[in-house]
Scaffold this active site. Structure first.
Site, PDB file in Angstrom:
ATOM      1  N   SER A 116      35.443  38.926  41.296  1.00  0.00           N
ATOM      2  CA  SER A 116      35.979  38.053  40.252  1.00  0.00           C
ATOM      3  C   SER A 116      34.859  37.251  39.586  1.00  0.00           C
ATOM      4  O   SER A 116      33.980  37.839  38.964  1.00  0.00           O
ATOM      5  CB  SER A 116      37.059  37.148  40.845  1.00  0.00           C
TER       6      SER A 116
ATOM      7  N   HIS B  15      44.691  41.707  41.726  1.00  0.00           N
ATOM      8  CA  HIS B  15      43.305  41.257  41.588  1.00  0.00           C
ATOM      9  C   HIS B  15      42.510  41.586  42.849  1.00  0.00           C
ATOM     10  O   HIS B  15      41.372  42.076  42.767  1.00  0.00           O
ATOM     11  CB  HIS B  15      43.318  39.758  41.311  1.00  0.00           C
TER      12      HIS B  15
ATOM     13  N   ASP C 193      36.747  43.711  40.309  1.00  0.00           N
ATOM     14  CA  ASP C 193      37.642  43.091  39.341  1.00  0.00           C
ATOM     15  C   ASP C 193      37.031  41.821  38.753  1.00  0.00           C
ATOM     16  O   ASP C 193      37.528  40.710  38.985  1.00  0.00           O
ATOM     17  CB  ASP C 193      39.014  42.794  39.943  1.00  0.00           C
TER      18      ASP C 193
END
Length: 451
Positions: free
Chosen positions: A154, A248, A178
């Site tokens: 992330s 996610h 991601d």
């Protein structure tokens, strides 16, 4: 007396945070997220000699880090509750299982813990500066940039990119799991992860319609299940907190599956997810060689990348099962029909082996068009790989609830494995499928000269 108690309690807290025998990831509470946290970056080194007890390191003390070996940095992202990432331990163990290396966990929980995402995102470049200071000391001791591997999740993916940019893209590799989309989408390359940040950049996009970044960011960008809703994740808000983070986080668990699981996830370079589902993107798999990219740790073994000194940005698609190890096994189902009129519909195929194990694939992403004497090749995806298929069942459906039941007249059906092209292809001739009725049959070996 109360003041003395508070003082002793405070001293215990300070000692537990700084003088730990085995440093651990910072654990904070939701209260910390509400009031916000100032940035403090803690680095913890794991090796095969200290698998379970980390060693605190910093830019002035490299500890037992062996500069001649590969060093993987694990960089987490936004932490809205303050809790440690549940996957950290598994990722450390998995990396040390596959290779004798240094694994440095980058703990910036003090900074990432806040309910205001913007505040965490604003600290990403500062984290990158701390990491550069540490890597500079590694280089001074004889380390090579070729051996630096950043794994960022992330916001951590963009932190990894910022570190790579500081070294003019000479880091060995960056894997973005991601990468965060909010506040980074549409930003110029210097303000996000991009392919020039390392010698090889691979990215897994698992939540492109919410928390993740939609567009390609690496030399190769993997889009599991099209990058959207991941199988096994809650589809509605009634799934609780998992509804927000499951898609996610799936990128992390897919990467983990490449470290310890006994299956290899193959991806297929393609222009779109639709083309992949329609079987138009399997040219990388041939009986002569396998040049399809692999997901996860071994993505940098991809032949098409290795033989190209200036590899283009490539998108690759694949589907997964609902649970780990997530592997799907791909087959082509070739159907040659002899209906007078065109038929449109879906096919469901089931396979069964002699032991009674069964696996099913519903090919229903869009209706197939069956024309007289025209072969249709459908891509079927199974969550089990049955070595010796004893029985096959087919079912045809137009999706219509009312109206007549149509028949699909099959001149020849052929089943061929993409994962194992050396396996004998299985055929069956002269079948008539009645709509919504399962037809079971024993296949026979196809003639060897048949294509």
């Amino acid at each position: 007396m109360l003041k003395l108690y508070l003082f002793i309690s405070l001293m215990c807290l300070v000692r537990s945070d700084t003088d730990e025998t085995c440093p651990s990831f910072t654990r904070l509470s939701f209260h910390s997220a509400v009031i916000g946290t100032g940035l403090n970056v803690k680095l913890m080194l794991y090796t095969r000699k200290n698998l379970t007890c980390a060693q605190a390191v910093n830019s002035t003390a490299l500890g037992n880090l062996n500069v001649t070996k590969k060093t993987a940095f694990i960089v987490h992202g936004f932490r809205p509750t303050g809790s440690p990432p549940v996957w950290i331990g598994d990722l450390v163990d998995g990396l040390l299982f596959v290779e004798d290396m240094n694994v440095v966990v980058v703990d910036w929980n003090r900074g990432a813990t806040t309910i205001i995402y913007n505040h965490a995102a604003s600290k990403t470049k500062k984290v990158a500066v701390v990491l550069k200071e540490f890597i500079d000391q590694m280089l001074a001791k004889g380390a090579s940039l070729d051996n630096i591997y950043m794994i960022g999740v992330s916001l951590g993916a963009h932190i990894s990119g910022f570190v790579g940019e500081m070294y003019d893209g000479q880091l060995g590799r960056i894997t973005g799991l991601d990468p965060a989309g909010p506040l980074f989408t549409g930003k110029p390359p210097q303000d996000r992860l991009d392919p020039s940040d390392a010698q090889f950049v691979d990215v897994i996009h698992s939540d492109i319609d919410a928390l993740g970044y939609r567009e390609p960011l690496g030399n190769i960008d993997f889009y599991p299940n099209g990058g959207l809703d991941q199988p096994g994740c809650p589809k509605t808000i009634f799934g609780g907190f998992q509804y927000f983070k499951c898609d996610h986080q799936r990128s992390v668990y897919l990467y983990l599956s490449s470290l310890r699981e006994n299956c290899t996830i193959t991806a297929y370079p393609c222009d779109s997810y639709r083309d992949y589902r329609n079987g138009k993107c399997v040219s990388c798999l041939t009986p002569q060689k396998e040049s399809c990219p692999l997901l996860g740790y071994y993505a940098d073994h991809w032949e098409d990348y290795l033989k190209d000194k200036d590899p283009p940005m490539t998108k690759a698609f694949f589907d997964t099962a609902e649970e780990k190890p997530f592997c799907m096994y791909h087959y082509f189902v070739d159907i040659l029909t002899w209906n007078k009129n065109i038929r449109k519909g879906d096919i469901t195929i089931k396979l069964r082996d002699k032991a009674g194990s069964t696996t099913e694939s519903k090919i229903n992403h869009e209706p197939a068009t069956f024309q007289k004497y025209h072969q249709v090749s459908l891509l079927a995806r199974f969550n089990q790989d049955l070595d010796k298929v004893a029985a096959i069942s087919l079912m045809f459906s137009t999706g219509s609830i009312v109206g007549p039941k149509y028949k699909l007249r099959i001149l020849r059906m052929k089943l061929r494995s993409l994962a194992h092209p050396e396996r004998p292809q299985l055929c069956r001739y002269d079948l008539v499928l009645t709509e919504n009725v399962e037809t079971v049959f024993q296949p026979i070996l196809c003639p060897k000269l048949q294509m």
